[in-house]
Design a protein around this motif. Structure first.
Motif, short mmCIF file in Angstrom:
data_model
loop_
_atom_site.label_atom_id
_atom_site.label_comp_id
_atom_site.label_asym_id
_atom_site.label_seq_id
_atom_site.Cartn_x
_atom_site.Cartn_y
_atom_site.Cartn_z
N GLY A 113 34.50 -4.87 33.48
CA GLY A 113 34.01 -3.79 34.31
C GLY A 113 33.85 -4.24 35.74
O GLY A 113 34.61 -5.08 36.24
N VAL A 114 32.83 -3.71 36.41
CA VAL A 114 32.59 -3.98 37.82
C VAL A 114 31.15 -4.45 38.01
O VAL A 114 30.22 -3.90 37.41
N ILE A 115 30.98 -5.50 38.83
CA ILE A 115 29.65 -6.01 39.17
C ILE A 115 29.43 -5.83 40.66
O ILE A 115 30.28 -6.21 41.48
N ALA A 116 28.28 -5.27 41.03
CA ALA A 116 27.96 -5.05 42.44
C ALA A 116 27.14 -6.21 43.00
O ALA A 116 26.41 -6.88 42.26
N ARG A 117 27.27 -6.41 44.30
CA ARG A 117 26.42 -7.41 44.94
C ARG A 117 24.98 -6.90 44.94
O ARG A 117 24.72 -5.70 44.82
N LYS A 118 24.05 -7.84 45.07
CA LYS A 118 22.63 -7.50 45.02
C LYS A 118 22.30 -6.48 46.12
O LYS A 118 22.73 -6.62 47.26
N GLY A 119 21.55 -5.46 45.74
CA GLY A 119 21.15 -4.42 46.68
C GLY A 119 22.03 -3.19 46.66
O GLY A 119 21.70 -2.18 47.28
N VAL A 120 23.17 -3.27 45.93
CA VAL A 120 24.09 -2.13 45.83
C VAL A 120 23.85 -1.42 44.50
O VAL A 120 23.84 -2.05 43.44
N SER A 121 23.66 -0.12 44.54
CA SER A 121 23.41 0.67 43.34
C SER A 121 24.70 0.85 42.54
O SER A 121 25.75 1.18 43.09
N LEU A 122 24.62 0.60 41.24
CA LEU A 122 25.77 0.79 40.36
C LEU A 122 25.28 1.07 38.95
O LEU A 122 24.85 0.17 38.24
N SER A 123 25.36 2.34 38.56
CA SER A 123 24.95 2.71 37.20
C SER A 123 25.92 3.68 36.55
O SER A 123 25.81 3.95 35.36
N SER A 124 26.88 4.21 37.33
CA SER A 124 27.87 5.14 36.78
C SER A 124 29.18 4.98 37.53
O SER A 124 29.24 4.35 38.60
N TYR A 125 30.23 5.57 36.98
CA TYR A 125 31.54 5.48 37.61
C TYR A 125 31.53 6.08 39.00
O TYR A 125 32.20 5.55 39.92
N GLU A 126 30.79 7.14 39.21
CA GLU A 126 30.73 7.79 40.52
C GLU A 126 30.18 6.86 41.60
O GLU A 126 30.51 7.00 42.77
N ASP A 127 29.34 5.90 41.18
CA ASP A 127 28.78 4.96 42.15
C ASP A 127 29.84 4.03 42.75
O ASP A 127 29.59 3.36 43.76
N LEU A 128 31.03 3.98 42.12
CA LEU A 128 32.11 3.12 42.63
C LEU A 128 32.78 3.71 43.86
O LEU A 128 33.42 2.98 44.63
#
Length: 245
Positions: A113-128
């Protein structure tokens, strides 16, 4: 009482199997990909370390067979399995390998999948959608992700480059094998670089034995041992010890 009886019956069967294996022990050759934390060489030595060597050593101990480990580039693995020069591997399953190996017991479901850098919101596909994402050339995640031209993707040759870009805030996220990326971030001295992640698919890591192996007849025994290692918690412990969660 019934559960207890089944447990002791299974233990007895494994003890008998181990005894018979030692009486007729084989010398097996296992190959896998050289990539930490799955398998790599201990610094300054030729001793393999990581999840794969530890799993194979326990498989060796329980089965009674002697297992020689080889770490090779990806292309060499298929070549040696197709020729029968190597008996088995434990690696990510691919249908493209089905003509040269028999698939056996599963060891782990690798999350991609995808991992975000610290401080970036990522909980759903739309967040990409607003993120710039590092992606290895040729790596496929899911059809939706792969074919989504609205996503901002930067293609890199390895995870290290993507992590370096994220560390310099040139990227927001990195795509690929999630446990491997977290492990590499720590190895590159970026222990707090990454945070939220989105699992998009899982691919099984499984025992796979060459159809041309002269020892193919012991595969079912190896399957039984691996399944027992899963049931008694050994696989989980060894994987957790090597950064797989």
């Amino acid at each position: 009482m019934q559960k207890s009886g089944r447990f002791f019956g299974a233990v007895f069967a494994l003890l008998v199997m181990g005894y018979l294996s030692k009486a007729d022990a084989r010398e097996l050759k296992f190959i896998t990909l050289e990539t930490a934390p799955w398998a790599s060489f201990e610094p300054g030595s030729d001793r393999p370390v990581g999840a794969f060597p530890e799993i194979v050593r326990e498989l060796e101990r329980r089965s009674g067979h002697q297992i020689q480990i080889s770490l090779r580039p990806f292309a060499r693995i298929n070549q040696d399995l197709e020729s029968g020069d190597q008996d088995c591997t434990i690696i990510l399953w691919s249908e493209s390998r089905a003509s040269i190996v028999e698939k056996g017991a599963e060891v782990y479901q690798m999350p991609f999948g995808v991992i975000a850098r610290k401080g970036v919101s990522l909980s759903s596909y739309e967040d990409l959608k607003p993120l710039t994402i590092s992606l290895l050339r040729g790596l496929k995640i899911t059809p939706e992700f792969d074919n989504d031209t609205s996503l901002q993707k930067e293609y890199d040759k390895d995870y290290q480059i993507g992590l370096l870009k994220i560390a310099h805030q040139r990227l927001d996220a990195i795509a690929g094998a999630i446990p491997t990326i977290f492990y590499m971030a720590k190895q590159e001295n970026y222990p707090d670089l990454l945070d939220n992640y989105l699992v998009m698919k899982r691919i099984p890591i499984a025992l796979q034995c060459s159809r041309k192996s002269p020892n193919l007849d012991v595969m079912q025994e190896l399957n039984t041992v691996i399944q027992t290692m899963g049931e008694d918690g050994t696989l989980t412990r060894l994987l957790n010890d090597n950064s797989y969660f």
